[in-house]
Motif scaffolding. Structure first.
Motif, PDB file in Angstrom:
ATOM      1  N   LEU A  49       0.853  -1.187   0.000  1.00  0.00           N
ATOM      2  CA  LEU A  49       0.000   0.000   0.000  1.00  0.00           C
ATOM      3  C   LEU A  49       0.887   1.234   0.000  1.00  0.00           C
ATOM      4  N   ARG A  50       0.579   2.166  -0.896  1.00  0.00           N
ATOM      5  CA  ARG A  50       1.369   3.382  -0.984  1.00  0.00           C
ATOM      6  C   ARG A  50       0.443   4.566  -1.202  1.00  0.00           C
ATOM      7  N   ASP A  51       0.990   5.748  -0.970  1.00  0.00           N
ATOM      8  CA  ASP A  51       0.249   6.973  -1.196  1.00  0.00           C
ATOM      9  C   ASP A  51      -0.046   7.135  -2.686  1.00  0.00           C
ATOM     10  N   LEU A  52      -1.085   7.915  -2.984  1.00  0.00           N
ATOM     11  CA  LEU A  52      -1.482   8.109  -4.379  1.00  0.00           C
ATOM     12  C   LEU A  52      -0.397   8.771  -5.214  1.00  0.00           C
ATOM     13  N   GLU A  53       0.520   9.478  -4.554  1.00  0.00           N
ATOM     14  CA  GLU A  53       1.584  10.153  -5.295  1.00  0.00           C
ATOM     15  C   GLU A  53       2.566   9.158  -5.911  1.00  0.00           C
ATOM     16  N   HIS A  54       2.602   7.926  -5.401  1.00  0.00           N
ATOM     17  CA  HIS A  54       3.518   6.928  -5.923  1.00  0.00           C
ATOM     18  C   HIS A  54       2.826   6.136  -7.028  1.00  0.00           C
ATOM     19  N   SER A  55       3.413   6.187  -8.220  1.00  0.00           N
ATOM     20  CA  SER A  55       2.750   5.567  -9.368  1.00  0.00           C
ATOM     21  C   SER A  55       3.038   4.081  -9.499  1.00  0.00           C
ATOM     22  N   SER A  56       4.084   3.608  -8.841  1.00  0.00           N
ATOM     23  CA  SER A  56       4.392   2.186  -8.939  1.00  0.00           C
ATOM     24  C   SER A  56       4.967   1.699  -7.631  1.00  0.00           C
ATOM     25  N   ALA A  57       4.998   0.396  -7.457  1.00  0.00           N
ATOM     26  CA  ALA A  57       5.495  -0.187  -6.218  1.00  0.00           C
ATOM     27  C   ALA A  57       6.961  -0.574  -6.323  1.00  0.00           C
ATOM     28  N   LEU A  58       7.455  -0.864  -7.538  1.00  0.00           N
ATOM     29  CA  LEU A  58       8.834  -1.311  -7.703  1.00  0.00           C
ATOM     30  C   LEU A  58       9.417  -0.709  -8.973  1.00  0.00           C
ATOM     31  N   PRO A 112       1.694  -5.356 -10.201  1.00  0.00           N
ATOM     32  CA  PRO A 112       0.598  -4.635 -10.880  1.00  0.00           C
ATOM     33  C   PRO A 112      -0.251  -3.843  -9.898  1.00  0.00           C
ATOM     34  N   LEU A 113      -0.782  -2.733 -10.393  1.00  0.00           N
ATOM     35  CA  LEU A 113      -1.683  -1.897  -9.601  1.00  0.00           C
ATOM     36  C   LEU A 113      -3.075  -2.521  -9.634  1.00  0.00           C
ATOM     37  N   ILE A 114      -3.638  -2.785  -8.441  1.00  0.00           N
ATOM     38  CA  ILE A 114      -4.962  -3.421  -8.392  1.00  0.00           C
ATOM     39  C   ILE A 114      -6.014  -2.511  -7.764  1.00  0.00           C
ATOM     40  N   ASN A 160      -2.966   3.712  -3.391  1.00  0.00           N
ATOM     41  CA  ASN A 160      -2.562   2.770  -4.425  1.00  0.00           C
ATOM     42  C   ASN A 160      -2.249   1.433  -3.777  1.00  0.00           C
ATOM     43  N   ILE A 161      -2.773   0.375  -4.342  1.00  0.00           N
ATOM     44  CA  ILE A 161      -2.504  -0.971  -3.834  1.00  0.00           C
ATOM     45  C   ILE A 161      -1.888  -1.777  -4.969  1.00  0.00           C
ATOM     46  N   PHE A 162      -0.720  -2.355  -4.680  1.00  0.00           N
ATOM     47  CA  PHE A 162      -0.001  -3.172  -5.644  1.00  0.00           C
ATOM     48  C   PHE A 162       0.069  -4.603  -5.130  1.00  0.00           C
ATOM     49  N   CYS A 163       0.159  -5.544  -6.035  1.00  0.00           N
ATOM     50  CA  CYS A 163       0.236  -6.959  -5.646  1.00  0.00           C
ATOM     51  C   CYS A 163       1.469  -7.583  -6.271  1.00  0.00           C
ATOM     52  N   LEU A 164       2.400  -8.015  -5.437  1.00  0.00           N
ATOM     53  CA  LEU A 164       3.590  -8.689  -5.937  1.00  0.00           C
ATOM     54  C   LEU A 164       3.201 -10.044  -6.503  1.00  0.00           C
ATOM     55  N   SER A 165       3.741 -10.354  -7.670  1.00  0.00           N
ATOM     56  CA  SER A 165       3.320 -11.570  -8.368  1.00  0.00           C
ATOM     57  C   SER A 165       4.027 -12.818  -7.868  1.00  0.00           C
ATOM     58  N   LYS A 166       5.109 -12.658  -7.093  1.00  0.00           N
ATOM     59  CA  LYS A 166       5.864 -13.832  -6.676  1.00  0.00           C
ATOM     60  C   LYS A 166       6.362 -13.653  -5.248  1.00  0.00           C
TER      61      LYS A 166
END
Length: 859
Positions: free
Chosen positions: A655-664, A677-679, A685-691
């Motif tokens: 979970l990150r602030d809206l100002e952050h466009s990506s997690a990695l 990916p952003l979900i 912003n919520i991102f989900c690591l694929s592995k």
């Protein structure tokens, strides 16, 4: 029946009831907008960052600790409530970090009836209000009951107000130790009762209150200090004054020792698990190294730290004015000008009376008050000296257990209680004209000069925009000093009744305390409304709850002050962070291995940082606060290792602030073979690591290392693949485990996720389908008390991947069960039952002996 119980406890039932009603009236005035209006007293439902970040001016905190009420207590009300209604048990919390004890950490207050008010049936702003109201009323009523042993009802009521409205209750009203603060007067009353009437009833009362102080407390440090202070009070009253005759001292001491031993037995169900937790953990409160040794203080003795005792709003303006350029702590507690002035009058009068050897001997009751005043004044001086780092007292912090105490904070409620007693004695002597004009003038001049010096040296610490406000507060405070001492002179004037001036002093002090209580904390910002309920899930939380049900118990890592302070656990979400003072020993080295590698660590108190790094406030902020160390965007040199940390802990949701466009960063994702990916992108912003490594993973290849440090070094090495091999420690392995490892397949295979079919706080069932013998790793922390069973047969739990629980399983389909059954709790329960048997036998034998005595007297 109720009347008899009250009479046994208070001795003056009607007076205690009337005082209680008066205190209820005062609390209704203080909390009017919360009791009768639509406002909420829950701080974490207001503007403090807890569930969502809050940038800009509205993010001002209203307490000495930035995360005070949202730090640990309020979220755990929901955790306890859910555990109770779901039948998960109150021993273990699976939601924070990689799991942590609830019962043993004490701060969660699983045994505290006052906390149950806030927990059951469902936490809300209303239950939080009832909790605050109850402990404040309890504190005031118990203070009155104690003071009535020495003082008239009027002065005792004043002391009750002075303690009930002390600044510590305001500043830490959401912290877990407040329940202990409310019981401090009751503990002192029980000791006084035992001294005056040693016997079974008094001993049982002391046993009950000492047990309560230890078991329902939220902070064991405060309980340790309170019980110690009560012990010194017992020794003082035993040998000073005429309350105990020489012939009865042995009996009194025997009852006191027996009461404390019985209290230790009754508290064992909580104390034994807590001691185990201490042994298996480290405390972020304990300083180490050459800078500040454990148990020692570096609290700066500057005017800004002292003036808030008298004028708390001096550095906490009602308006939104910056508090200044200095880095003082301040705001640990306050007493108010009138209460302090009365306490000073009592101290000066007691010293003068004891030094005046030529005068007539004092009445025994007056002599007791004089000696009590000297004892309290000396105690306050010593406690403050320790707080401000007096070299002659630093040795106290080297004693066993006492090295764990934060003296600058946890001495405050004891000091406030002593100040309230002194103020009540001062008002008594003012009312019966014991004080003389010289004493009042000397004290008045001292208070005036002292306050003026504190003010003039504190004002330069303020920023320019707050100077006018500071001078205004200084002027109001000086007028208050003049008003009080004018009334004091009127009270002792010959031919004039002291009743009216004393009533005015009582009223003025109450108003001052009410203003002190509300102005800097409750009114400086708009209070939240009751419908601003932090326990009501926001849309992104509801999304996560639904998403979690399909992700097999994977964890989240919320950055940018989102879900700060354990709030993920309040919504049943698994968070790889946790806020606490105590952490399992292996947790911080685990994080540090990925964030720092083999860099040297500084000796900055309270944190483990690489040498030369900018240290945060403490260890909690280092890893679990703003997360600069475990953020791959900021800590780019260790970005791949930090991603490895997330993967190993089954942390798939970021979970990150809206100002952050990506997690990695893209290059990092490619190197790690893990996209993000952003979900979700509404409030956050919520991102989900694929592995990531599954919560329950079966490894078919295992490496053995000599010790934990070697395991950590290998885990954080980019050449090691945690999706192919698990790691064990050689010291864990006996002949049986080595023989099982020898049967492992030599064919390299990736790990396989296993299905968790039941996950409760104290019970986990995993359905294992093993093609070959393997190592099942449940990504929950290794902790004493957990037992593992393979198809009903108990098996050994191993340290797997340094931090987690590992079980060796044979090929085939199996049911692996983990159960939390701490032996420490069982031992504690047995000791408590033993205490109950001893107390019952003592009571029965004493009753029989008393009846025989009465029969002989009748004959």
């Amino acid at each position: 029946m109720l009347h008899r119980l009250l009479d046994i406890f208070a001795g003056r039932t009607k007076e205690a009831i009337w005082c209680g009603l008066f205190l209820v009236l005062v609390l209704n005035v203080l909390l009017f907008s919360y009791i009768w209006g639509d406002r909420s007293i829950l701080m974490s439902s207001s503007l403090i960052p807890c569930i969502l970040p809050n940038h800009g001016t509205n993010a001002l905190h209203r307490s000495i600790e930035m995360l005070a009420t949202s730090w640990f207590v309020e979220p755990n009300y929901k955790v306890l409530s859910d555990a109770f209604w779901r039948g998960d048990g109150l021993l273990w919390c699976p939601f924070l970090a990689m799991g942590c004890p609830i019962w043993a950490n004490i701060q969660t207050q699983a045994m505290n009836p006052l906390a149950w008010i806030a927990c059951l049936p469902e936490p809300s702003p209303q239950t939080g209000l009832r909790y605050a109201f109850t402990y404040m009323l309890c504190a005031g009523t118990l203070t009155f009951i104690f003071l009535r042993q020495f003082l008239p009802p009027f002065s005792s009521s004043f002391g009750a107000i002075a303690y009930m409205l002390t600044g510590y209750f305001m500043l830490y009203r959401g912290m877990s130790e407040i329940s202990s603060c409310a019981l401090i007067p009751g503990l002192f009353y029980a000791i006084e009762k035992l001294l005056r009437d040693p016997g079974r009833k008094s001993a049982a009362l002391l046993t009950l209150l000492t047990t309560a102080m230890v078991t329902i407390c939220g902070i064991p440090e405060l309980s340790l200090l309170a019980v110690t202070a009560a012990g010194f009070y017992f020794l003082f009253r035993l040998f000073a004054g005429s309350v105990v005759s020489r012939d009865s001292r042995i009996r009194v001491v025997s009852c006191y020792i027996a009461s404390n031993l019985l209290a230790g037995l009754f508290a064992a169900p909580l104390l034994i698990p807590f001691v185990e937790f201490l042994r298996e953990s480290f405390s972020s409160h304990v300083r180490g190294g050459d800078i500040i040794p454990a148990g020692q203080e570096a609290f700066p003795f500057i005017s800004a730290n002292v003036i808030t005792y008298l004028s708390p709003y001096f550095f906490a303006p009602i308006l939104r004015v910056s508090t200044g350029q200095n880095s003082y702590h301040g705001f640990v507690g306050f007493w108010g000008i009138i209460v302090f002035s009365l306490a000073l009058l009592a101290t000066v009068q007691a010293i003068v009376s004891l030094l005046n050897k030529s005068g007539a001997p004092s009445h025994p009751a007056e002599r007791t008050k004089e000696l009590l005043t000297i004892f309290l004044s000396t105690s306050i001086f010593l406690l403050l000296a320790k707080k401000f780092g007096c070299p002659a007292l630093q040795w106290i912090g080297t004693l066993p257990l006492f090295s764990l105490v934060l003296y600058w904070k946890y001495t405050e409620p004891i000091i406030a209680f002593f100040i309230a007693i002194l103020a009540a004695i001062g008002l008594t002597w003012l009312g019966d004209k014991t004080l003389n004009l010289k004493t009042i003038r000397a004290a008045g001049l001292s208070v005036f000069i002292g306050y003026l010096l504190l003010s003039l040296t504190s004002i330069p610490l303020q920023m320019e925009g707050a100077l006018f406000y500071s001078y205004l507060i200084m002027g109001i405070s000086i007028l208050t000093i003049g008003f009080f001492f004018a009334l004091a002179i009127m009270a002792i004037t010959k031919g004039r009744s002291a009743r009216l001036p004393c009533v005015l002093i009582f009223a003025a002090a109450t108003v001052e305390l009410l203003l002190n209580f509300t102005a800097p904390n409750l009114m400086r910002e708009l209070s939240p409304r009751r419908d601003d309920n932090p326990y009501v899930a926001l849309p992104f939380i509801t999304f996560l709850q639904q998403y979690e049900s399909s992700k097999k118990f994977e964890r989240l890592f919320a950055q940018d002050q989102i879900l700060t302070g354990n709030w993920a656990g309040a919504f049943g979400l698994y968070d790889s962070r946790a806020y606490d003072a105590l952490y399992p020993k292996r947790l911080m080295p685990f994080y540090r291995a990925f964030a720092y590698g083999d860099k040297p660590v500084s000796l900055t108190p309270g944190c483990w940082m690489p040498a030369g790094a900018i240290p945060p406030a403490d260890l909690v902020e280092e890893v679990y606060g703003t997360e600069p160390i475990v953020d791959p965007f900021i800590n780019k040199k260790r970005a791949l290792e930090i991603l490895r940390l997330w993967q190993l802990t089954s942390t798939s949701v970021i979970l990150r602030d809206l100002e952050h466009s990506s997690a990695l960063p893209a290059d990092l994702s490619k190197r790690a073979g893990c996209e993000a990916p952003l979900i979700y992108n509404k409030e956050v912003n919520i991102f989900c690591l694929s592995k990531v490594v599954p919560r329950a993973a079966l490894y078919y290849q295992v490496d053995k290392e000599a010790e934990g440090s070697a395991v950590l070094a290998k885990l954080s090495n980019s050449q090691f693949d945690p999706f192919k091999k698990g790691l064990l420690e050689q010291s864990d392995l006996g002949e049986d485990e080595l023989s099982k490892l020898a049967q492992f397949s030599l064919v390299q295979q990736d790990l396989e996720a296993q299905r968790i079919i039941r996950y409760k706080g104290e019970h986990v069932d995993i359905e294992v389908q093993a093609k070959h013998p393997g190592l099942l790793i449940l990504n929950d922390i290794f902790y004493p008390g957990w037992q593992a069973f393979v198809d009903g047969q108990e098996t050994k739990i191993l340290h797997a991947n340094y931090l987690f629980r590992g079980v060796l399983v044979p090929a085939g389909n199996h049911l692996v069960t983990f159960k939390y059954k701490p032996m420490s709790l069982l031992i504690g329960i047995c000791l408590a039952l033993l205490g109950g048997i001893i107390l019952s036998a003592w009571w029965v034998c004493g009753t029989i002996a008393e009846r025989k005595r009465r029969t002989k007297q009748f004959e």
